[in-house]
Design an enzyme around this catalytic site. Structure first.
Site, mmCIF file in Angstrom:
data_model
loop_
_atom_site.group_PDB
_atom_site.id
_atom_site.type_symbol
_atom_site.label_atom_id
_atom_site.label_comp_id
_atom_site.label_asym_id
_atom_site.label_seq_id
_atom_site.Cartn_x
_atom_site.Cartn_y
_atom_site.Cartn_z
ATOM 1 N NE ARG A 32 -14.340 11.859 -29.711
ATOM 2 C CZ ARG A 32 -14.131 11.634 -28.427
ATOM 3 N NH1 ARG A 32 -12.889 11.516 -27.957
ATOM 4 N NH2 ARG A 32 -15.117 11.538 -27.576
ATOM 5 C CG PHE A 34 -19.004 10.954 -26.273
ATOM 6 C CD1 PHE A 34 -18.881 12.178 -25.638
ATOM 7 C CD2 PHE A 34 -18.012 10.008 -26.086
ATOM 8 C CE1 PHE A 34 -17.782 12.462 -24.840
ATOM 9 C CE2 PHE A 34 -16.908 10.277 -25.291
ATOM 10 C CZ PHE A 34 -16.806 11.508 -24.649
ATOM 11 C CG ASP A 56 -3.452 15.992 -22.294
ATOM 12 O OD1 ASP A 56 -2.796 14.940 -22.217
ATOM 13 O OD2 ASP A 56 -4.691 16.028 -22.422
ATOM 14 C CE LYS A 108 -6.138 8.007 -24.729
ATOM 15 N NZ LYS A 108 -6.880 9.205 -24.438
ATOM 16 C CE1 TYR A 139 -4.240 1.679 0.560
ATOM 17 C CE2 TYR A 139 -2.788 3.270 1.622
ATOM 18 C CZ TYR A 139 -4.018 2.948 1.065
ATOM 19 O OH TYR A 139 -5.000 3.890 1.006
ATOM 20 C CG PHE A 199 -9.418 15.323 -24.755
ATOM 21 C CD1 PHE A 199 -9.504 14.737 -26.004
ATOM 22 C CD2 PHE A 199 -9.608 14.528 -23.633
ATOM 23 C CE1 PHE A 199 -9.776 13.385 -26.144
ATOM 24 C CE2 PHE A 199 -9.874 13.168 -23.758
ATOM 25 C CZ PHE A 199 -9.953 12.595 -25.016
ATOM 26 C CB THR A 200 -14.290 14.774 -24.355
ATOM 27 O OG1 THR A 200 -13.307 13.748 -24.203
ATOM 28 C CG2 THR A 200 -14.722 14.836 -25.818
HETATM 29 C C1 LIG Z 1 -7.320 10.016 -23.554
HETATM 30 C C2 LIG Z 1 -6.945 11.378 -23.294
HETATM 31 C C3 LIG Z 1 -7.152 11.951 -22.039
HETATM 32 C C4 LIG Z 1 -7.850 11.215 -20.921
HETATM 33 O O1 LIG Z 1 -7.145 10.077 -20.536
HETATM 34 P P1 LIG Z 1 -7.910 8.823 -19.893
HETATM 35 O O2 LIG Z 1 -6.800 7.929 -19.452
HETATM 36 O O3 LIG Z 1 -8.748 8.206 -20.977
HETATM 37 O O4 LIG Z 1 -8.727 9.321 -18.778
HETATM 38 C C5 LIG Z 1 -6.741 13.257 -21.861
HETATM 39 N N1 LIG Z 1 -6.161 13.947 -22.845
HETATM 40 C C6 LIG Z 1 -5.957 13.436 -24.069
HETATM 41 C C7 LIG Z 1 -5.303 14.252 -25.102
HETATM 42 C C8 LIG Z 1 -6.337 12.139 -24.338
HETATM 43 O O5 LIG Z 1 -6.139 11.636 -25.567
#
Ligand SMILES: *Cc1c(COP(=O)(O)O)cnc(C)c1O
Length: 481
Positions: free
Chosen positions: A389, A455, A223, A266, A80, A132-133
């Site tokens: 998108r 979405f 980001d 990613k 932990y 971004f969303t």
């Molecule tokens: C996917 C993504 C996020 C969010 O990441 P999650 O791991 O899916 O929460 C933020 N910014 C960008 C540019 C992304 O492509």
């Protein structure tokens, strides 16, 4: 080396890895896919994976791990507090990004939640190269607004601009003048700007943004979720950086920003996320929220196995062969489709191939969600799952009116190291057929519409019997072959 010249003079992208573990996939018949689509409310997010042939929904959490990543997972130190695994991940982040502090979080949007809670107040403004969303949702949830300062080329679907993700410096200056520096929570640069087709910024542009932020005392946040693709494009397209290693470009970027956050679903081909910074004040404020929202400071909601995989995945990202795989496979799809007259976003970006649904389905008005309709149609005739998108990915305004998206795109993600050239060739063929029969595709309407991020879970219905007619035409044509 990741493109191979054939004797014919043609060039093809080349996988600089071999497959060691496979997963069987199946292609359900068209009738079954029509049934699955109905059950999913014509929303590709709600399809079951067993009904999907090629899952090109996203690159999130579905990139293939390397043997070294899997091996490292076996070394995970489960505890932990104070796990050695955390130490290894922290050290790797410090080494690659050169920032003193690292905070773990369970995914990218969790980092955004923490950053918005610490930096955004009611009335705050965040200026970004493109929204971004999930980022926007967290900023708005905390009472802020998002102002975009993209260059005009960002919204031109066909362009030869190498860095459509660049920030427009004049717009940035104008926004600072309009709102006043005191109201600006932070300036946000998104690597590989997702919603405009995985389009990169240049190192020179980031440096210019940094100078403006410094002059006004503004925090600059990166980001880095799609940084791998952006690194590839800087190396390939920015003349001044051609001689630099991937590691040097990464440090060049990191040195210009105050905060780096990323989705490790990613970046690093694993699952999880993290925030890196040199700013002791921000680190202190973020750290206080971490145990509340994510978990203790040494795991942040992640499993230790995933943390080991991220550390190795980040190191692998410093390899040109590795980071070029997704952009080059994407470029293959984009070029093959463009050659067949299909409207695609150019130049090819990272993340995947983006089809311009507004032009593809120019007879479907924006309030009938052309990109969502195209995603449903492509699944129906191919078993390929893409992601809308466009307007469906936007939220309605306070009065309940539709906010039309700047672009209506169908995104076909190319998860890293997952699909082969023959699978992409299949995708190109089916998209080409669909383009020839595009008039058969009609619009969609919501029948269940969630208030936030609709979405993901929204359910839709076709505005006519177009799915049946499309399925019939497809069956007829391919039965003859
Ligand atoms: C996917 C993504 C996020 C969010 O990441 P999650 O791991 O899916 O929460 C933020 N910014 C960008 C540019 C992304 O492509």
């Amino acid at each position: 080396m990741n493109k191979i010249k054939l004797f014919s003079g043609e060039q093809i992208p080349m996988e600089m890895h071999k497959v060691k573990i496979v997963q069987k996939i199946q292609l359900a018949p068209t009738s079954k896919r029509l049934e699955a689509l109905r059950e999913a409310g014509f929303n590709t997010f709600l399809l079951k994976n067993r009904d999907v042939f090629l899952d090109m929904l996203t690159d999130s959490g579905v990139n293939a791990m390397s043997d070294a990543q899997q091996a490292a997972m076996m070394l995970a130190d489960d505890s932990y507090a104070g796990s050695q695994t955390f130490g290894r991940l922290e050290q790797k982040c410090q080494e690659i990004f050169g920032k003193r502090h690292f905070l773990p979080a369970h995914q990218g949007r969790a980092c955004e939640n923490l950053l918005a809670k610490v930096l955004v107040r009611p009335g705050s403004v965040v200026i970004t190269n493109y929204h971004f969303t999930t980022t926007k949702a967290h900023i708005v949830l905390n009472g802020g607004t998002v102002v975009e300062a993209f260059i005009p080329e960002a919204l031109q679907t066909t362009s030869s601009h190498p860095f459509k993700g660049n920030m427009d410096l004049e717009k940035l200056e104008a926004a600072i003048a309009e709102y006043g520096a005191h109201r600006i929570a932070f300036v946000r640069m998104e690597a590989g700007a997702n919603l405009i087709g995985g389009q990169p910024f240049s190192l020179a542009n980031l440096a210019a943004v940094r100078n403006i932020c410094r002059r006004h005392g503004l925090v600059l946040v990166l980001d880095a979720s799609l940084l791998a693709d952006n690194l590839h494009f800087i190396k390939e397209r920015e003349a001044e950086c051609r001689g630099m290693s991937v590691r040097e470009i990464t440090r060049g970027i990191a040195d210009l920003v105050d905060v780096i956050y990323f989705s490790a679903r990613k970046l690093g081909c694993s699952r999880g996320g993290g925030i890196c910074t040199d700013r002791a004040d921000l680190f202190g404020a973020l750290r206080e929220l971490l145990p509340l929202y994510e978990g203790f400071l040494t795991y942040g909601g992640m499993s230790v196995r995933e943390m080991e995989a991220i550390a190795v995945g980040l190191e692998e990202t410093m390899d040109e062969d590795m980071i070029s795989q997704c952009p080059q496979f994407t470029a293959f799809m984009v070029e093959e489709l463009a050659r067949r007259g299909v409207p695609v976003v150019t130049p090819p970006g990272g993340l995947g191939c983006h089809i311009n649904a507004r032009e593809f389905l120019d007879h479907v008005p924006q309030e009938q969600y052309p990109a969502g309709a195209l995603a449903a149609a492509l699944y129906l005739i191919s078993g390929i799952r893409g992601m809308e998108r466009g307007t469906m990915s936007e939220a309605r305004d306070a009065e309940g009116n539709e906010v039309f998206a700047d672009l209506e795109l169908l995104r076909l993600a190319v998860p890293r190291r997952v699909y082969t050239l023959s699978q992409l060739t299949y995708a190109v063929d089916r998209i080409t057929w669909l383009y020839a029969h595009r008039r058969l595709v009609g619009g969609l309407k919501f029948v269940e519409e969630p208030k936030t991020l609709r979405f993901f879970l929204g359910r839709l219905a076709p505005l006519s019997d177009w799915p049946e007619r499309l399925a019939e035409a497809f069956e007829r044509d391919y039965a003859q072959l």
